[in-house]
Motif scaffolding. Sequence first.
Motif, short mmCIF file in Angstrom:
data_model
loop_
_atom_site.label_atom_id
_atom_site.label_comp_id
_atom_site.label_asym_id
_atom_site.label_seq_id
_atom_site.Cartn_x
_atom_site.Cartn_y
_atom_site.Cartn_z
N THR A 12 -5.38 4.32 0.33
CA THR A 12 -4.27 3.13 0.51
C THR A 12 -5.10 2.10 1.26
OG1 THR A 12 -3.69 4.35 2.71
CG2 THR A 12 -2.34 4.86 0.55
N ILE A 16 -5.15 -1.73 -0.15
CA ILE A 16 -4.30 -2.79 0.47
C ILE A 16 -5.29 -3.80 0.98
CG2 ILE A 16 -3.01 -3.24 2.69
CD1 ILE A 16 -1.56 -0.30 2.29
N SER A 19 -6.16 -6.03 -1.77
CA SER A 19 -4.94 -6.85 -2.32
C SER A 19 -4.89 -8.19 -1.21
CB SER A 19 -3.76 -6.17 -1.91
OG SER A 19 -2.59 -7.03 -2.23
N GLY A 20 -5.08 -7.62 0.15
CA GLY A 20 -5.20 -9.08 1.16
C GLY A 20 -6.42 -9.90 0.91
N LYS A 23 -5.78 -12.12 -1.78
CA LYS A 23 -4.57 -13.42 -1.51
C LYS A 23 -5.24 -14.32 -0.83
CE LYS A 23 -0.50 -10.48 -1.87
NZ LYS A 23 -0.99 -9.22 -2.28
N LEU A 58 0.15 -13.14 4.98
CA LEU A 58 0.41 -11.83 4.18
C LEU A 58 -1.02 -11.46 3.93
CD1 LEU A 58 1.96 -10.08 2.58
CD2 LEU A 58 1.99 -11.51 0.70
N SER A 61 -2.25 -9.82 7.27
CA SER A 61 -1.72 -8.83 7.52
C SER A 61 -2.12 -7.61 6.65
CB SER A 61 -0.10 -8.87 7.35
OG SER A 61 0.39 -10.00 8.27
N GLU A 62 -2.27 -7.87 5.25
CA GLU A 62 -2.94 -6.70 4.47
C GLU A 62 -4.14 -6.42 4.71
OE1 GLU A 62 -2.25 -7.87 0.17
OE2 GLU A 62 -0.01 -7.55 0.57
N VAL A 65 -4.02 -4.07 7.96
CA VAL A 65 -3.27 -2.88 7.65
C VAL A 65 -4.46 -1.98 6.99
CG1 VAL A 65 -1.61 -1.48 6.38
CG2 VAL A 65 -1.06 -3.46 7.56
N GLY A 66 -5.08 -2.49 5.90
CA GLY A 66 -6.26 -1.85 5.03
C GLY A 66 -7.32 -1.33 6.10
N PHE A 86 4.35 -1.98 6.65
CA PHE A 86 4.22 -2.49 5.58
C PHE A 86 4.99 -2.13 4.15
CE2 PHE A 86 1.28 -3.27 2.04
CZ PHE A 86 1.24 -4.61 1.81
N ASP A 118 6.06 1.52 -4.33
CA ASP A 118 5.33 1.25 -3.14
C ASP A 118 6.08 2.31 -2.11
OD1 ASP A 118 3.40 -0.53 -3.84
OD2 ASP A 118 4.78 -2.29 -3.54
#
Length: 156
Positions: A12, A16, A19-20, A23, A58, A61-62, A65-66, A86, A118
């Motif tokens: 995970t 994540i 993904s962040g 972005k 965003l 934040s990702e 978290v990652g 999240f 998700d």
Amino acid sequence: MHLTHVPLRVATGAYILNSGVGKLRADEGTAQYLHGAAASTYPAVFKDMEPTKFTKLLAYSEIAVGAALLIPKVPATVAGAALTGFGASLMGLYFRTPSMTLEDGIRPSQEGIALAKDAWLVGGGLTLLTQGIAGATKSGVKSSKKAIRKATPFTG
């Protein structure tokens, strides 16, 4: 980090984090799409935010978290709470957008399948969170017993 948490945290966390990072390079159209989805679901928080600023928020934040999931020193309770929050925000988007679900409001429509999956983020986050709390409680009990034994003279 407990050995049994490694597969969940690596899978995970890497997903994540990636993904962040992706972005961070989002174009204007992507930023507007992401902002529009968030602003329609959570208008009190995001409605007045500029789309590019929202997308950066965003993304960071990702990434946070990652990273929390991937860094072994971050306790399971902290990583689990971050992942649960999240995932819950994504599930909020899923449940609050009528086109994402079928008429029953639960099962995903074709459009909602991407977000419905998700739910595993919430499950994984809650697993880490509860195991972290249980482990801390167990550790605290052991420490307390040890301190009591040390402080109490043996009267055999």
